[in-house]
Design an enzyme around this catalytic site. Structure first.
Site, PDB file in Angstrom:
ATOM      1  CD  GLU A  53      -2.750   1.133   2.571  1.00  0.00           C
ATOM      2  OE1 GLU A  53      -2.383   0.495   3.580  1.00  0.00           O
ATOM      3  OE2 GLU A  53      -3.823   1.767   2.527  1.00  0.00           O
ATOM      4  CE  LYS A 135      -7.619   1.502   3.265  1.00  0.00           C
ATOM      5  NZ  LYS A 135      -6.436   2.176   3.846  1.00  0.00           N
ATOM      6  CB  CYS A 176      -4.852  -1.516   4.242  1.00  0.00           C
ATOM      7  SG  CYS A 176      -3.915  -1.548   5.784  1.00  0.00           S
TER       8      CYS A 176
HETATM    9  O1  LIG Z   1      -7.020  -1.838  10.243  1.00  0.00           O
HETATM   10  C1  LIG Z   1      -5.938  -1.513  10.717  1.00  0.00           C
HETATM   11  O2  LIG Z   1      -5.632  -1.776  11.864  1.00  0.00           O
HETATM   12  C2  LIG Z   1      -4.946  -0.757   9.902  1.00  0.00           C
HETATM   13  C3  LIG Z   1      -5.508  -0.307   8.592  1.00  0.00           C
HETATM   14  C4  LIG Z   1      -4.609   0.593   7.858  1.00  0.00           C
HETATM   15  O3  LIG Z   1      -3.515   0.889   8.263  1.00  0.00           O
HETATM   16  C5  LIG Z   1      -5.024   1.109   6.567  1.00  0.00           C
HETATM   17  O4  LIG Z   1      -6.139   0.830   6.120  1.00  0.00           O
HETATM   18  O5  LIG Z   1      -4.224   1.829   5.933  1.00  0.00           O
END
Ligand SMILES: O=C(O)CCC(=O)C(=O)O
Length: 301
Positions: A53, A135, A176
């Site tokens: 990411e 996303k 993510c």
């Molecule tokens: O869900 C999480 O704990 C981290 C998610 C995250 O860092 C993101 O979506 O960029």
């Protein structure tokens, strides 16, 4: 929803994840380094390479508007990379073609008119940009004294579920925080994805507790291979990524795991594990849609 095309026959393939380090304030350097690491990963002869990411930019609100690029991809329409305004798309397309390998280009901040998205692009071995995922679930959390982040302050959420077909598997995409929403993975699995790939960047609070748990959970729930690719941890950066890029099989077994530094990991993806898991624990045939609503695509009903 239109009828789904038949998924390709699931065949063995090699998956490589690049846990990219040294993501700096200089985008040109980031692209150069990502390219070098893709070439290095190609030396391991994988069929599919994945970046993390936000690979072209430091992660944070102040950075997204500065690094955001216009991509202009329209699903289903041909995309002319030569006309692209995105330096990241041009680099990823060129290197995918050079090495003749499928490439999931992590994610980058994308600008589309007055909106910005956290966007993953995918390239075939000819260098064509063939899929894009924005996303869907923005990372808005507040754990007092630990971590507060609100992607929705600058980013807009995507609104589609996305997968792509290769000659060896159907591959579902997320980014993510999307992993925290089992519905997304479940829909991808019902759309006959064999492998789910989510570029990600968990942090030092949620990473130790949830990174592996969520991946193994989504893999076991859906009886699919599941993989997240993180940036390397950089304690000099504003955001400290957890690292630990990982490949999990449909039984929930961790096939390969990075530590926290820059590293390339690979795994052989064996369809037999997918077949054996579904035969031995036949939940795909035991669902009680008479008791709870079906989430299968409407075209399948
Ligand atoms: O869900 C999480 O704990 C981290 C998610 C995250 O860092 C993101 O979506 O960029």
């Amino acid at each position: 929803m239109s009828k789904l095309a038949k998924a390709p026959v699931f065949k063995p393939f090699t998956l490589a994840l690049i846990q990219l380090g040294g993501i700096s304030a200089n985008k040109a350097d980031n692209l150069k380094h990502a390219r070098e690491m893709i070439l290095k990963a190609a030396g391991k002869k994988p069929d599919l390479i994945v970046l993390p990411e936000c690979f072209n930019s430091p992660y944070g609100h102040v950075h997204f508007p500065v690094y955001a690029e216009k991509i202009g991809f329209v699903p289903g329409a041909p995309y002319d990379v030569a006309q692209s305004e995105s330096d990241s798309v041009k680099m990823l397309s060129a290197v995918a073609k050079e090495i003749g390998t499928w490439l999931v280009g992590g994610s980058i901040p994308e600008r589309d008119n007055d909106k910005m998205y956290n966007t993953c692009t995918v390239y075939n071995p000819q260098g064509d940009l063939i899929a894009l995922h924005r996303k869907v679930h923005l990372f808005d959390i507040d754990i007092p004294g630990k971590i507060t982040f609100k992607e929705s302050e600058t980013l807009t959420a995507g609104s589609s579920i996305n997968f792509f077909d290769t000659e060896f598997a159907r591959i579902g995409l997320g980014i993510c925080y999307d992993i925290r929403f089992p519905e997304q993975a479940m829909i991808l699995a019902r759309q006959e994805c064999h492998v789910l790939i989510y570029p990600g960047a968990f942090n030092m609070t949620t990473g130790p507790l949830h990174w592996e748990l969520l991946q193994r959970g989504r893999a076991v729930d859906n009886q699919v291979f599941f993989s997240m690719c993180s940036p390397a941890r950089d304690l000099t950066a504003g955001y400290h990524a957890w690292g630990h890029s990982m490949i999990v099989d449909p039984m929930g077994k961790v096939l390969s795991e990075a530590q926290d530094g820059e590293e390339i990991i690979t795994s052989e993806i064996d369809p037999q594990t997918f077949i054996d898991t579904r035969a031995g624990i036949p939940v795909t045939r035991q669902r009680r849609f008479d008791v709870y609503p079906d989430v299968a695509p409407a075209s399948d009903k």
